[in-house]
Design a protein around this motif. Structure first.
Motif, short mmCIF file in Angstrom:
data_model
loop_
_atom_site.label_atom_id
_atom_site.label_comp_id
_atom_site.label_asym_id
_atom_site.label_seq_id
_atom_site.Cartn_x
_atom_site.Cartn_y
_atom_site.Cartn_z
N GLY A 386 0.60 -1.40 0.22
CA GLY A 386 0.01 0.14 -0.10
C GLY A 386 0.53 1.13 0.08
N PHE A 387 -0.04 2.26 0.75
CA PHE A 387 1.13 3.61 0.45
C PHE A 387 1.32 4.39 2.11
CE2 PHE A 387 -3.50 5.12 -0.34
CZ PHE A 387 -3.63 5.65 0.86
N ILE A 388 2.03 4.93 2.14
CA ILE A 388 1.65 6.14 3.16
C ILE A 388 2.55 7.42 2.68
CG2 ILE A 388 2.90 6.17 5.15
CD1 ILE A 388 4.40 4.19 5.45
N GLY A 389 1.05 8.75 2.50
CA GLY A 389 1.11 9.24 1.61
C GLY A 389 2.22 10.90 2.89
N PHE A 390 2.96 11.69 1.60
CA PHE A 390 3.48 12.67 2.54
C PHE A 390 2.90 13.55 3.28
CE2 PHE A 390 6.60 12.45 -1.72
CZ PHE A 390 7.54 11.52 -0.83
N ASN A 391 0.92 13.32 2.74
CA ASN A 391 0.58 13.92 3.70
C ASN A 391 -0.04 13.33 5.56
OD1 ASN A 391 -1.02 12.03 2.46
ND2 ASN A 391 -2.66 13.04 1.52
N GLY A 392 0.10 12.46 5.42
CA GLY A 392 -0.19 11.68 6.76
C GLY A 392 -1.18 10.29 6.30
N GLN A 393 -1.93 10.20 4.74
CA GLN A 393 -2.27 9.66 5.22
C GLN A 393 -2.15 8.11 4.69
OE1 GLN A 393 -5.55 11.47 5.64
NE2 GLN A 393 -6.89 10.23 4.32
N MET A 394 -3.17 6.39 4.88
CA MET A 394 -1.55 5.88 4.68
C MET A 394 -3.09 4.69 4.43
SD MET A 394 0.53 3.20 7.33
CE MET A 394 -0.85 2.85 8.25
N ASP A 395 -2.94 3.85 3.16
CA ASP A 395 -3.52 2.09 3.40
C ASP A 395 -2.96 1.30 3.19
OD1 ASP A 395 -6.28 1.14 3.53
OD2 ASP A 395 -7.21 2.22 2.07
N THR A 396 -3.48 0.25 3.00
CA THR A 396 -2.10 -0.67 3.10
C THR A 396 -3.80 -2.36 3.24
OG1 THR A 396 -1.76 -1.00 5.34
CG2 THR A 396 -0.37 -0.02 3.82
N ASN A 397 -2.87 -2.97 2.53
CA ASN A 397 -3.50 -4.57 2.59
C ASN A 397 -3.04 -5.09 3.42
OD1 ASN A 397 -1.76 -5.90 1.00
ND2 ASN A 397 -3.03 -6.33 -0.44
N ILE A 398 -3.41 -6.59 3.92
CA ILE A 398 -3.00 -7.49 4.15
C ILE A 398 -2.08 -8.44 2.79
CG2 ILE A 398 -3.23 -10.31 5.95
CD1 ILE A 398 -2.44 -7.32 7.35
N ALA A 399 -1.00 -8.89 2.54
CA ALA A 399 -0.75 -9.42 1.22
C ALA A 399 -1.03 -11.01 1.61
CB ALA A 399 0.90 -8.73 1.11
N ILE A 400 -1.67 -11.18 1.10
CA ILE A 400 -2.92 -12.76 1.24
C ILE A 400 -3.18 -13.13 -0.55
CG2 ILE A 400 -3.30 -13.45 3.04
CD1 ILE A 400 -6.27 -12.72 2.57
N ARG A 401 -3.65 -14.01 -0.76
CA ARG A 401 -3.65 -14.31 -2.43
C ARG A 401 -2.64 -13.55 -3.06
NH1 ARG A 401 -7.18 -15.22 1.30
NH2 ARG A 401 -9.60 -15.40 0.23
N THR A 402 -2.20 -13.73 -2.64
CA THR A 402 -0.25 -12.68 -3.36
C THR A 402 0.72 -13.85 -4.03
OG1 THR A 402 -1.03 -11.03 -1.57
CG2 THR A 402 1.35 -11.01 -2.82
N VAL A 403 0.95 -13.06 -5.14
CA VAL A 403 1.91 -13.93 -6.03
C VAL A 403 3.59 -13.75 -5.86
CG1 VAL A 403 2.37 -14.93 -7.75
CG2 VAL A 403 0.04 -15.14 -7.47
N THR A 404 4.57 -14.04 -5.41
CA THR A 404 5.79 -13.05 -6.34
C THR A 404 6.27 -13.50 -7.69
OG1 THR A 404 7.30 -13.83 -4.30
CG2 THR A 404 5.86 -12.48 -3.33
N ILE A 405 6.92 -12.74 -8.83
CA ILE A 405 7.37 -13.39 -8.71
C ILE A 405 8.77 -13.56 -9.27
CG2 ILE A 405 7.42 -14.43 -11.94
CD1 ILE A 405 4.00 -13.35 -10.93
N ASP A 406 9.48 -13.82 -9.61
CA ASP A 406 11.42 -13.89 -9.22
C ASP A 406 12.33 -14.55 -9.39
OD1 ASP A 406 13.42 -11.40 -8.40
OD2 ASP A 406 13.70 -13.49 -6.98
#
Length: 450
Positions: A386-406
């Motif tokens: 998710g994000f942490i804004g310079f304006n102090g706002q924030m929204d984040t998920n719980i990273a489930i159903r999440t694929v990493t490809i590396d």
């Protein structure tokens, strides 16, 4: 997204599923001006190591770019965005390292973006928000803001990159658990609960497969968001690393001083038969085991929030409500609070990380047991995107159903909360129900339209 797909360090925070209360905004950015990384507990900024606690380092870096919040725009108006891996927990508690390191990903990677393309799906509006950072001189900052906005407008005016047929995975999926071993792991957790070691632990199995040399992550993500739309989805394209998430769960939202978290505990597979699907949903709502699992985590999160919120402000406006997604029904609760005056987004993250819904209770003991039983690092899984804004706002998920490809390897996890009332066979089947749409997205052979 396809217009910007090949620009450096693409972040797409995607509300792919519309909901009356969730999924209002999506955000897209690329070409950050700086990057914050944590590896083995060591923070760095643009490759330069920085001394000190990585959470305090992040707070000091964000403070360089103070910005007023504009209430007429979507909340993310420039700031840090990316992922905090589950394994960042070892910067907060004395925890054993998993026996197997996994893909050797950083514990955190947050890019600092001066430009964000913001979408309001409810009001059908779109903005290019350009801040002018990292320039500190007001005139230079204003000039940079105009120039960067024009650059993004030009990029968005170009034809989209072509869709590519998805070749799928080149090898069979492998799990770090056999069916028998996962069932034995659940039984082991139940024994620990009955012995008084803990109340609940979230145990996951890890699936991995090699992908074809021609594999197209953009088309894969298109398939995933089509088959499993979710309000807190994301696509991160950070060099050779791709993270594709179709998470239904919000971790932490900070709007001004108001905090919200939405833990998911309690899951059942959906049916294509309407009558049977409704019956399953009703059984989930009435399930003593699933409600107990959810309520335990609500209590844990109330405790976490109380560390940084004003006294008596923590509340539970929704308890064990039903939410239905493409392949599963979930029980979801809502916990809210008002952040204390001397606290901020980083303090809130630190107090609650990782999310209690994907650890168990008590949190530290459950994380010890997770490491012992799962053996392999979770990395991005069960961390936050998710994000942490310079304006102090924030929204984040719980990273489930999440694929990493590396480096040609695709990895994802699926798990569930184990309580004393768990049925080991049913817990194993629940992990497969959660994984099914990801398997389906890899198997699809035709491209989907974003």
């Amino acid at each position: 997204m396809r217009c910007l797909a090949h620009r450096p360090h693409l972040t797409f925070l995607d509300s792919a599923a519309m909901h009356t209360l969730l999924g209002r905004y999506s955000y897209l950015s690329c070409e950050p001006f700086s990057t914050y990384v944590v590896e083995n507990g060591q923070a760095s900024y643009d490759g330069e190591p920085l001394d000190g606690d990585p959470w305090e380092v992040l707070r000091s870096l964000l403070a360089k770019y103070p910005q007023e919040h504009d209430p007429d725009l979507p909340p993310f108006q420039g700031g840090a965005a990316g992922f905090l891996a589950y394994d960042l927990n070892r910067t907060l508690e004395r925890l054993p390292a998993p026996a197997i390191a996994g893909q050797h990903l950083p514990q955190s990677m947050l890019h600092f973006y001066d430009v964000v393309v913001s979408f309001d799906h409810r009001d059908k509006r779109c903005w290019i928000v350009s801040t002018g950072w990292p320039e500190q001189d007001p005139a230079r900052r204003a000039e940079r803001a105009r120039r960067r906005a024009d650059e993004f407008a030009a990029l968005l005016a170009r034809p989209r990159s072509p869709r590519i047929v998805l070749p799928g995975t080149a090898g069979a999926w492998r799990s770090n658990f056999s069916r028998a071993r996962y069932i034995a792991a659940v039984q082991r957790v139940i024994e620990l609960i009955l012995a008084g070691d803990l109340f609940q632990a979230n145990i996951a199995q890890r699936f991995s497969a090699r992908v074809s040399r021609l594999f197209d992550p953009l088309t894969f993500y298109s398939q995933l968001r089509s088959l499993n739309p979710a309000p807190f989805a994301a696509l991160l394209r950070y060099g050779k690393l791709t993270i594709a998430s179709s998470s239904p769960e919000r971790f932490l939202k900070l709007d001004g001083r108001q905090v919200e978290t939405r833990p998911i505990k309690g899951t059942c597979a959906r049916s294509t038969d309407c009558v049977e699907d409704r019956r399953r949903a009703e059984l989930l709502l009435a399930s003593e085991k699933d409600r107990a699992e959810n309520i335990m985590i609500v209590d844990l999160l109330r405790n976490d929030l109380s560390r940084v919120c004003l006294p008596h402000s923590v509340d539970v406006p929704a308890l064990c409500n039903l939410e239905s997604y493409a392949s599963v029904h979930h029980l979801v609760s809502v916990v809210t609070g008002e952040l204390a005056d001397n606290q901020d987004a980083v303090a809130l993250l630190r107090a609650c990380f990782p999310g209690g819904s994907v650890t168990g209770a008590p949190k530290v003991r459950s994380m010890e047991i997770i490491s012992e039983i799962e053996q392999v690092a979770r990395e991005v899984y069960c961390g936050a995107i998710g994000f942490i804004g310079f304006n102090g706002q924030m929204d984040t998920n719980i990273a489930i159903r999440t694929v990493t490809i590396d480096d040609g390897l695709a990895v994802f996890h699926a798990g569930g909360g184990i309580t004393a009332m768990s049925d080991p066979e049913a817990e194993y089947e629940e992990t497969l129900a959660k994984a099914q749409r990801i398997f389906d997205a890899f198997r699809a052979e035709t491209s989907a339209t974003l």
